[in-house]
Design a protein around this motif. Structure first.
Motif: not given
Length: 93
Positions: A13-23, A27-28, A38-46
């Motif tokens: 939920r927090i990943l989706r709200e904050g940084a969105g999700a790579d299509e 995530l499910d 590999n999930l598409g989240y770089e350091s800034l998104a983390l």
């Protein structure tokens, strides 16, 4: 908020709200041990994710810890370890 457990559902939920999700990333699916990279989240998104977790759960994550946290399972473990400590750093029962 005083929470006793941080779950994969909370993190998604927090990943989706904050940084969105790579299509291209589901995530499910079973993502516990897939690297954030590999999930598409770089350091800034983390870092944004960490800030949101801190605000919502009333804990403090170290930026250096977030930089070396590689998977959702590891981040969930770090957050839960902090949630189970009292303000002086001792483990709660």
């Amino acid at each position: 908020m005083t929470a006793t457990e941080f779950t994969l559902t909370d993190l998604k939920r927090i990943l989706r709200e904050g940084a969105g999700a790579d299509e291209s990333v589901d995530l499910d699916g079973d993502i516990d041990d897939i690297s954030f990279e590999n999930l598409g989240y770089e350091s800034l998104a983390l870092l944004e994710t960490g800030t949101r977790i801190e605000r919502e759960y009333g804990i403090t994550l170290q930026d250096s810890d977030l930089a070396v946290t590689r998977t959702p399972r590891a981040l969930i473990g770090d957050v839960n370890a902090l949630l189970h400590r009292d303000p002086q750093g001792a483990l709660r029962d």
